[in-house]
Write a protein that holds these residues in place. Sequence first.
Motif, PDB file in Angstrom:
ATOM      1  N   PHE A 115       0.826  -1.207   0.000  1.00 29.34           N
ATOM      2  CA  PHE A 115       0.000   0.000   0.000  1.00 29.34           C
ATOM      3  C   PHE A 115       0.859   1.255   0.000  1.00 29.34           C
ATOM      4  O   PHE A 115       1.891   1.319   0.653  1.00 29.34           O
ATOM      5  CB  PHE A 115      -0.922   0.016   1.222  1.00 29.34           C
ATOM      6  CG  PHE A 115      -2.068  -0.944   1.097  1.00 29.34           C
ATOM      7  CD1 PHE A 115      -3.108  -0.678   0.238  1.00 29.34           C
ATOM      8  CD2 PHE A 115      -2.089  -2.116   1.835  1.00 29.34           C
ATOM      9  CE1 PHE A 115      -4.170  -1.559   0.110  1.00 29.34           C
ATOM     10  CE2 PHE A 115      -3.144  -2.997   1.718  1.00 29.34           C
ATOM     11  CZ  PHE A 115      -4.182  -2.719   0.857  1.00 29.34           C
ATOM     12  N   ASN A 118      -1.613   8.023  -1.253  1.00 28.50           N
ATOM     13  CA  ASN A 118      -1.883   8.780  -2.474  1.00 28.50           C
ATOM     14  C   ASN A 118      -2.213  10.241  -2.213  1.00 28.50           C
ATOM     15  O   ASN A 118      -1.770  11.127  -2.937  1.00 28.50           O
ATOM     16  CB  ASN A 118      -3.046   8.157  -3.244  1.00 28.50           C
ATOM     17  CG  ASN A 118      -2.761   6.748  -3.670  1.00 28.50           C
ATOM     18  OD1 ASN A 118      -1.643   6.404  -3.995  1.00 28.50           O
ATOM     19  ND2 ASN A 118      -3.780   5.908  -3.633  1.00 28.50           N
ATOM     20  N   ASN A 131      -5.508   8.833   2.056  1.00 29.69           N
ATOM     21  CA  ASN A 131      -6.034   7.888   1.082  1.00 29.69           C
ATOM     22  C   ASN A 131      -4.878   7.013   0.621  1.00 29.69           C
ATOM     23  O   ASN A 131      -3.821   7.523   0.272  1.00 29.69           O
ATOM     24  CB  ASN A 131      -6.626   8.671  -0.094  1.00 29.69           C
ATOM     25  CG  ASN A 131      -7.208   7.797  -1.162  1.00 29.69           C
ATOM     26  OD1 ASN A 131      -6.864   6.634  -1.296  1.00 29.69           O
ATOM     27  ND2 ASN A 131      -8.091   8.368  -1.940  1.00 29.69           N
ATOM     28  N   SER A 133      -3.623   3.109  -1.553  1.00 32.10           N
ATOM     29  CA  SER A 133      -4.016   2.121  -2.545  1.00 32.10           C
ATOM     30  C   SER A 133      -2.833   1.238  -2.897  1.00 32.10           C
ATOM     31  O   SER A 133      -1.678   1.619  -2.710  1.00 32.10           O
ATOM     32  CB  SER A 133      -4.521   2.824  -3.808  1.00 32.10           C
ATOM     33  OG  SER A 133      -4.717   1.901  -4.847  1.00 32.10           O
ATOM     34  N   ASN A 135      -3.312  -0.488  -6.065  1.00 29.82           N
ATOM     35  CA  ASN A 135      -3.824  -0.700  -7.421  1.00 29.82           C
ATOM     36  C   ASN A 135      -4.896  -1.776  -7.489  1.00 29.82           C
ATOM     37  O   ASN A 135      -5.499  -1.960  -8.537  1.00 29.82           O
ATOM     38  CB  ASN A 135      -2.718  -1.009  -8.427  1.00 29.82           C
ATOM     39  CG  ASN A 135      -1.848   0.175  -8.716  1.00 29.82           C
ATOM     40  OD1 ASN A 135      -2.266   1.315  -8.549  1.00 29.82           O
ATOM     41  ND2 ASN A 135      -0.626  -0.077  -9.127  1.00 29.82           N
ATOM     42  N   GLN A 137      -6.776  -2.606  -4.260  1.00 33.18           N
ATOM     43  CA  GLN A 137      -7.630  -2.236  -3.141  1.00 33.18           C
ATOM     44  C   GLN A 137      -7.285  -0.807  -2.743  1.00 33.18           C
ATOM     45  O   GLN A 137      -6.213  -0.315  -3.053  1.00 33.18           O
ATOM     46  CB  GLN A 137      -7.374  -3.160  -1.954  1.00 33.18           C
ATOM     47  CG  GLN A 137      -7.549  -4.632  -2.271  1.00 33.18           C
ATOM     48  CD  GLN A 137      -7.072  -5.479  -1.110  1.00 33.18           C
ATOM     49  OE1 GLN A 137      -7.578  -5.345  -0.006  1.00 33.18           O
ATOM     50  NE2 GLN A 137      -6.106  -6.333  -1.349  1.00 33.18           N
ATOM     51  N   TRP A 138      -8.185  -0.183  -2.036  1.00 32.88           N
ATOM     52  CA  TRP A 138      -7.894   1.150  -1.542  1.00 32.88           C
ATOM     53  C   TRP A 138      -8.559   1.327  -0.186  1.00 32.88           C
ATOM     54  O   TRP A 138      -9.396   0.540   0.219  1.00 32.88           O
ATOM     55  CB  TRP A 138      -8.356   2.224  -2.519  1.00 32.88           C
ATOM     56  CG  TRP A 138      -9.832   2.448  -2.519  1.00 32.88           C
ATOM     57  CD1 TRP A 138     -10.506   3.405  -1.820  1.00 32.88           C
ATOM     58  CD2 TRP A 138     -10.824   1.705  -3.220  1.00 32.88           C
ATOM     59  NE1 TRP A 138     -11.854   3.306  -2.047  1.00 32.88           N
ATOM     60  CE2 TRP A 138     -12.079   2.253  -2.906  1.00 32.88           C
ATOM     61  CE3 TRP A 138     -10.797   0.633  -4.086  1.00 32.88           C
ATOM     62  CZ2 TRP A 138     -13.261   1.770  -3.420  1.00 32.88           C
ATOM     63  CZ3 TRP A 138     -11.980   0.145  -4.582  1.00 32.88           C
ATOM     64  CH2 TRP A 138     -13.192   0.718  -4.262  1.00 32.88           C
ATOM     65  N   LYS A 165     -11.691  -3.121  -4.770  1.00 32.14           N
ATOM     66  CA  LYS A 165     -12.235  -2.650  -6.048  1.00 32.14           C
ATOM     67  C   LYS A 165     -13.280  -3.629  -6.541  1.00 32.14           C
ATOM     68  O   LYS A 165     -13.168  -4.827  -6.363  1.00 32.14           O
ATOM     69  CB  LYS A 165     -11.125  -2.555  -7.099  1.00 32.14           C
ATOM     70  CG  LYS A 165     -10.348  -1.301  -7.051  1.00 32.14           C
ATOM     71  CD  LYS A 165      -9.464  -1.189  -8.263  1.00 32.14           C
ATOM     72  CE  LYS A 165      -8.749   0.121  -8.245  1.00 32.14           C
ATOM     73  NZ  LYS A 165      -7.858   0.272  -9.378  1.00 32.14           N
TER      74      LYS A 165
END
Length: 167
Positions: A115, A118, A131, A133, A135, A137-138, A165
């Motif tokens: 993770f 961002n 925030n 991620s 790519n 899950q976030w 996602k």
Amino acid sequence: MRRSIFLYLFIFAALIALITYINGRNYQEVLEKDLISLRKKYIAQEQELDSIEDSQMLQPLSFTLEQHQEAADYFNKLGWTVEEVKQNVTDQLLELNLTEGGNPLVPFIGQGRGFQVNDTRFINHKWVLVNFSDNYQWGELLVTYTIKDDKTINLETTASVLNEKYR
């Protein structure tokens, strides 16, 4: 006799065509009036929605560091400005992204690269929303930051949430 039958049939067909034309024209006028009234209602609703959106956009966010006077006073006592704190905390959060396996503040195991932070949104002089991620899950973190006497910043994860996602 034959001639008069054809004449009556012609007159009867002409009357049917005239009645059909008049009814069709009246029906078209009613539809046009309905369409005009629906367009007026639609335009009025769009204008109302636009005015609501505009009024909501003009209202400032109530949870921002820039509008938090007590936070600015707190930072001034420590010898910092709001912008310096934001920059230093953000830099430290992004620097932790370089750690192998992802950012250590994120309490979840990511797929692939781990993770990475961002984006950040500062709430007040103690909390920042983060925030993150990987790519696939976030999620979001609530990070508590404290400024020590030696001008170092300590970061600690207070709460976290992970979303997957939808594929």
